[in-house]
Design a protein around this motif. Structure first.
Motif, PDB file in Angstrom:
ATOM      1  N   MET A  40      10.938  62.158  86.016  1.00  0.00           N
ATOM      2  CA  MET A  40      11.080  60.762  85.920  1.00  0.00           C
ATOM      3  C   MET A  40      12.635  60.653  85.414  1.00  0.00           C
ATOM      4  N   ILE A  41      13.078  61.414  84.369  1.00  0.00           N
ATOM      5  CA  ILE A  41      13.904  61.398  83.745  1.00  0.00           C
ATOM      6  C   ILE A  41      14.629  62.734  83.720  1.00  0.00           C
ATOM      7  N   LYS A  42      15.913  63.083  84.225  1.00  0.00           N
ATOM      8  CA  LYS A  42      16.427  64.346  84.600  1.00  0.00           C
ATOM      9  C   LYS A  42      17.885  64.219  83.875  1.00  0.00           C
ATOM     10  N   LEU A  43      18.283  65.052  82.887  1.00  0.00           N
ATOM     11  CA  LEU A  43      19.629  65.097  82.454  1.00  0.00           C
ATOM     12  C   LEU A  43      20.110  66.571  82.980  1.00  0.00           C
ATOM     13  N   SER A  44      21.042  66.868  83.687  1.00  0.00           N
ATOM     14  CA  SER A  44      21.690  67.818  83.866  1.00  0.00           C
ATOM     15  C   SER A  44      23.161  68.247  83.266  1.00  0.00           C
ATOM     16  N   HIS A  45      23.201  68.967  82.148  1.00  0.00           N
ATOM     17  CA  HIS A  45      24.613  69.389  81.796  1.00  0.00           C
ATOM     18  C   HIS A  45      25.425  67.965  81.217  1.00  0.00           C
ATOM     19  N   VAL A  46      24.598  67.146  80.617  1.00  0.00           N
ATOM     20  CA  VAL A  46      25.367  65.887  80.207  1.00  0.00           C
ATOM     21  C   VAL A  46      26.257  65.872  79.097  1.00  0.00           C
ATOM     22  N   ASN A  47      27.286  65.431  79.031  1.00  0.00           N
ATOM     23  CA  ASN A  47      28.300  65.213  77.861  1.00  0.00           C
ATOM     24  C   ASN A  47      28.638  63.913  77.759  1.00  0.00           C
ATOM     25  N   LYS A  48      28.782  63.563  76.635  1.00  0.00           N
ATOM     26  CA  LYS A  48      29.102  62.202  76.067  1.00  0.00           C
ATOM     27  C   LYS A  48      30.220  62.307  75.055  1.00  0.00           C
ATOM     28  N   ARG A  49      31.518  61.979  75.389  1.00  0.00           N
ATOM     29  CA  ARG A  49      32.482  61.848  74.255  1.00  0.00           C
ATOM     30  C   ARG A  49      32.925  60.367  74.233  1.00  0.00           C
ATOM     31  N   TYR A  50      32.949  59.861  73.152  1.00  0.00           N
ATOM     32  CA  TYR A  50      33.315  58.535  72.944  1.00  0.00           C
ATOM     33  C   TYR A  50      34.896  58.669  72.939  1.00  0.00           C
ATOM     34  N   PRO A  51      35.422  57.354  73.263  1.00  0.00           N
ATOM     35  CA  PRO A  51      37.157  57.222  73.209  1.00  0.00           C
ATOM     36  C   PRO A  51      37.585  57.769  71.806  1.00  0.00           C
ATOM     37  N   ASN A  52      36.820  57.548  70.741  1.00  0.00           N
ATOM     38  CA  ASN A  52      37.515  58.107  69.417  1.00  0.00           C
ATOM     39  C   ASN A  52      37.476  59.519  69.410  1.00  0.00           C
ATOM     40  N   GLY A  53      37.111  60.142  70.414  1.00  0.00           N
ATOM     41  CA  GLY A  53      36.823  61.679  70.103  1.00  0.00           C
ATOM     42  C   GLY A  53      35.439  62.161  69.858  1.00  0.00           C
ATOM     43  N   HIS A  54      34.636  61.246  69.221  1.00  0.00           N
ATOM     44  CA  HIS A  54      33.309  61.878  68.763  1.00  0.00           C
ATOM     45  C   HIS A  54      32.753  62.374  70.059  1.00  0.00           C
ATOM     46  N   GLU A  55      32.023  63.583  70.001  1.00  0.00           N
ATOM     47  CA  GLU A  55      31.278  64.105  70.921  1.00  0.00           C
ATOM     48  C   GLU A  55      29.905  64.062  70.541  1.00  0.00           C
ATOM     49  N   ALA A  56      29.301  63.050  71.245  1.00  0.00           N
ATOM     50  CA  ALA A  56      28.011  62.752  70.987  1.00  0.00           C
ATOM     51  C   ALA A  56      26.958  63.658  71.646  1.00  0.00           C
ATOM     52  N   LEU A  57      27.098  64.009  72.727  1.00  0.00           N
ATOM     53  CA  LEU A  57      26.113  64.739  73.497  1.00  0.00           C
ATOM     54  C   LEU A  57      26.690  65.902  74.069  1.00  0.00           C
ATOM     55  N   LYS A  58      26.339  67.202  73.925  1.00  0.00           N
ATOM     56  CA  LYS A  58      26.945  68.185  74.418  1.00  0.00           C
ATOM     57  C   LYS A  58      26.236  69.023  75.288  1.00  0.00           C
ATOM     58  N   ASP A  59      26.229  69.112  76.501  1.00  0.00           N
ATOM     59  CA  ASP A  59      25.402  69.727  77.378  1.00  0.00           C
ATOM     60  C   ASP A  59      24.145  69.801  77.484  1.00  0.00           C
ATOM     61  N   VAL A  60      23.417  68.729  77.510  1.00  0.00           N
ATOM     62  CA  VAL A  60      22.247  68.377  77.328  1.00  0.00           C
ATOM     63  C   VAL A  60      21.559  68.145  78.719  1.00  0.00           C
ATOM     64  N   SER A  61      20.371  69.142  78.863  1.00  0.00           N
ATOM     65  CA  SER A  61      19.609  69.402  79.955  1.00  0.00           C
ATOM     66  C   SER A  61      18.150  69.086  79.542  1.00  0.00           C
ATOM     67  N   PHE A  62      17.446  68.189  80.287  1.00  0.00           N
ATOM     68  CA  PHE A  62      16.035  68.471  80.306  1.00  0.00           C
ATOM     69  C   PHE A  62      15.409  67.446  81.294  1.00  0.00           C
ATOM     70  N   ASP A  63      14.116  67.611  81.582  1.00  0.00           N
ATOM     71  CA  ASP A  63      13.701  66.947  82.712  1.00  0.00           C
ATOM     72  C   ASP A  63      12.053  66.622  82.258  1.00  0.00           C
ATOM     73  N   LEU A  64      11.950  65.086  82.043  1.00  0.00           N
ATOM     74  CA  LEU A  64      10.806  64.585  81.676  1.00  0.00           C
ATOM     75  C   LEU A  64      10.000  63.960  82.893  1.00  0.00           C
ATOM     76  N   ALA A  65       8.838  64.793  83.049  1.00  0.00           N
ATOM     77  CA  ALA A  65       8.162  64.381  84.191  1.00  0.00           C
ATOM     78  C   ALA A  65       7.480  62.933  84.403  1.00  0.00           C
ATOM     79  N   SER A  66       7.118  62.258  85.414  1.00  0.00           N
ATOM     80  CA  SER A  66       6.431  61.230  85.365  1.00  0.00           C
ATOM     81  C   SER A  66       5.086  61.271  84.662  1.00  0.00           C
ATOM     82  N   GLY A  67       4.855  60.389  84.053  1.00  0.00           N
ATOM     83  CA  GLY A  67       3.730  60.207  83.050  1.00  0.00           C
ATOM     84  C   GLY A  67       3.458  61.075  81.838  1.00  0.00           C
TER      85      GLY A  67
END
Lengths: 308, 236
Positions: free
Chosen positions: B1-28
């Motif tokens: 249902m929710i699947k993340l693969s190698h997700v990175n999030k860096r904010y414009p101020n340089g803060h790295e909020a998420l580093k290479d996050v992967s997981f898979d949450l099945a339906s239900g």
């Protein structure tokens, strides 16, 4: 379809409700809009009234025919009869040189230098003349000019003077006035859009939380935009209503003095009575400008507000 | 249902909020998202609801790729996800009824149907009869439950809850987490961000643990090191 209408009706009433919750701010905005709309309406009514005055002009233009100084009394009489029989002429009056001189003396208010000059000349320098009033059908400027040309060709006539100046000047003034009014109205319309746009902008920022949360729970841009468009259109519509009532009040206030003034000048002047089409036009223009302003403001500012 | 693969999030101020996050949450499925404040839990929720876009990586929610999603499709996505916010995000000038009804109003549901559903939802979270009150007259726990009622009113497929038990006492926390379990039991995918380790341990569900933006644990928290647990408690 009925769901669509009921949704719009719901937004309409909730917008009216939130206007009522901030009465002072709402009344302020409405008055500003009403006054901004009132000016062009007043200009329009003034223009319409003046136009009706010019077309109802009682003192129709006169044509003065000056006879040759050399022509004898009998020739003059013949010419007068000929002119009198002309189909376009309603009234003709013969003015003898003596009458003309008497009138001239009267108008120039016993000026002693005039008397000296007359004494020097030894005789009356004024020619006999015929003052002519054309009938109503020939009162248009182009007809008058044609009539003037025709009369100039008569034997024994020295010159013909057409007294068009008054109406022509008046109409030319009206044209300038009408142009200026259009320009001024356009500027005021622009001003109205800016005023309403700014008011909507403030509303948008006041309702920032609501917009954010609505977007968070899946409200579309159209849904978020809708109340503000209603705000703009309602501001315009209600402002136009107030403006119209001001206009009618103003018209009724000046009606009496104007008719008194008109009586003094012996003219048939009336304040233009606003008709239904004109009322609807003002309402439509107000609503449309308000909506347009809201549309513009929403396009400028709604995108800035996103959930955080 | 929710699947993340190698997700990175860096904010414009340089803060790295998420580093290479992967997981898979099945339906239900129901899972907890654990971690200190600032570990990236809220950022993760913002990515799933398309409030923020990832710097890199792919997010798929209900088989829709969020990176390629057009802005006009975002409202439809958010209607599928019920979100409970840590700060409730209620409208304080509107009644409880209006707050809860908002997700139904935006989809143009007829008023009679809205009424029925709001009553049912408020009954479910134990706020029956409080429709007409303003949120400000309610306690923190009640406000939280208004938020829950609003999140579930549209029967979403996914429920995201950000610190739903933030400042509630234990019995109230249990009650609220149990409400989420109930929804999960009828097939709703539930992800709860919390640093309330008691709840995580009580339910024994899958736990995704974030630390400084990295996913450091994915699975049931059986073997939580004591030091880590106490530091979680301390952060309360």
């Amino acid at each position: 379809m009925s769901a669509y209408f009921s949704r719009h009706l719901q937004v309409l009433f909730s917008t009216l409700g939130s206007m009522r919750r901030t009465p002072m701010a709402t009344i302020n905005t409405l008055l500003v809009i009403a006054i901004t709309l009132l000016l062009p309406s007043l200009l329009y009514v003034t223009l319409k009234s003046a136009q009706s005055l010019s077309s109802n002009w009682q003192g129709r233009p006169q044509i003065s025919i000056f006879l040759q100084k050399s022509s004898s009394d009998s020739t003059a009489q013949l010419i007068f009869e000929e002119v009198q029989l002309h189909p376009s002429i309603e009234l003709a009056e013969f003015v003898t040189p003596d009458q003309a001189l008497a009138e001239y003396r009267l108008l120039s208010d016993n000026n002693s230098s005039l008397e000296q000059e007359l004494a020097f000349l030894g005789e009356n320098p004024l020619p006999a003349s015929i003052v002519v009033m054309p009938d109503r059908a020939s009162a248009k400027p182009e007809n008058l000019i044609a009539l003037k040309e025709e009369l100039s060709n008569f034997d024994g006539i020295e010159s013909v003077r057409l007294d068009l100046d008054w109406t022509e000047r008046f109409n030319a003034m009206l044209q300038v006035f009408s142009r200026v009014s259009v320009l001024l109205s356009a500027l005021l319309g622009l001003g109205l859009v800016l005023i309403v746009g700014n008011t909507i902008k403030l509303l948008i920022f006041n309702r920032r939380d609501e917009i954010e949360i609505t977007k968070l729970v899946g409200g579309t841009d159209a849904f978020v935009r809708r109340p503000f468009l209603y705000y703009g259109a309602l501001f315009g519509f209600l402002g136009a209503c107030i403006s119209l009532s001001f206009l009618l009040l103003a018209a009724s206030l000046v009606e009496e003095p104007i008719s008194r003034l008109a009586d003094l000048y012996n003219v048939n002047a009336l304040v233009h009575q606003v008709n239904l089409v004109e009322i609807l036009t003002v309402l439509l223009i107000g609503t449309l400008l308000g909506w347009l302003a809201a549309r513009w403001s929403v396009a400028m500012h709604l995108r800035e507000i996103q959930p955080r | 249902m929710i699947k993340l693969s190698h997700v990175n999030k860096r904010y414009p101020n340089g803060h790295e909020a998420l580093k290479d996050v992967s997981f898979d949450l099945a339906s239900g499925e129901m899972a907890f998202l654990a971690g200190h404040s600032g570990a990236g839990k809220s950022t993760l929720f913002k990515l799933i609801t398309r409030i923020e876009k990832p710097t890199s990586g792919q997010i798929i929610v209900d088989s829709q790729n969020l990176s390629r999603m057009r802005p006009s499709k975002v409202p439809a996505l958010r209607r599928e996800i019920g979100v409970i916010f840590q700060d409730h995000k209620l409208l304080f000038d509107r009644s409880v009824f209006d707050n809860v009804a908002l997700p139904l109003i935006v989809i143009g549901m007829p008023h009679d149907e809205i009424k029925k559903r709001v009553r049912a939802a408020l009954g479910k979270v134990g706020l029956a009869g409080k429709e007409k009150q303003l949120p400000i007259t309610l306690s923190g726990g009640e406000q939280q439950r208004v938020g829950i009622a609003r999140a579930v009113i549209n029967r979403p497929n996914i429920l995201l809850a950000d610190e739903p038990t933030g400042n509630l006492d234990e019995s109230l926390s249990n009650e609220i987490i149990d409400i989420f379990s109930d929804f999960n039991r009828v097939g709703v995918t539930v992800l709860i961000a919390t640093h309330d380790i008691r709840q995580v341990e009580r339910l024994g569900k899958r736990t995704l643990q974030l630390r400084d933006g990295e996913l450091v644990h994915d699975g049931e928290l059986i073997d939580t090191p004591q030091a880590d647990s106490s530091s979680e408690e301390a952060s309360l």
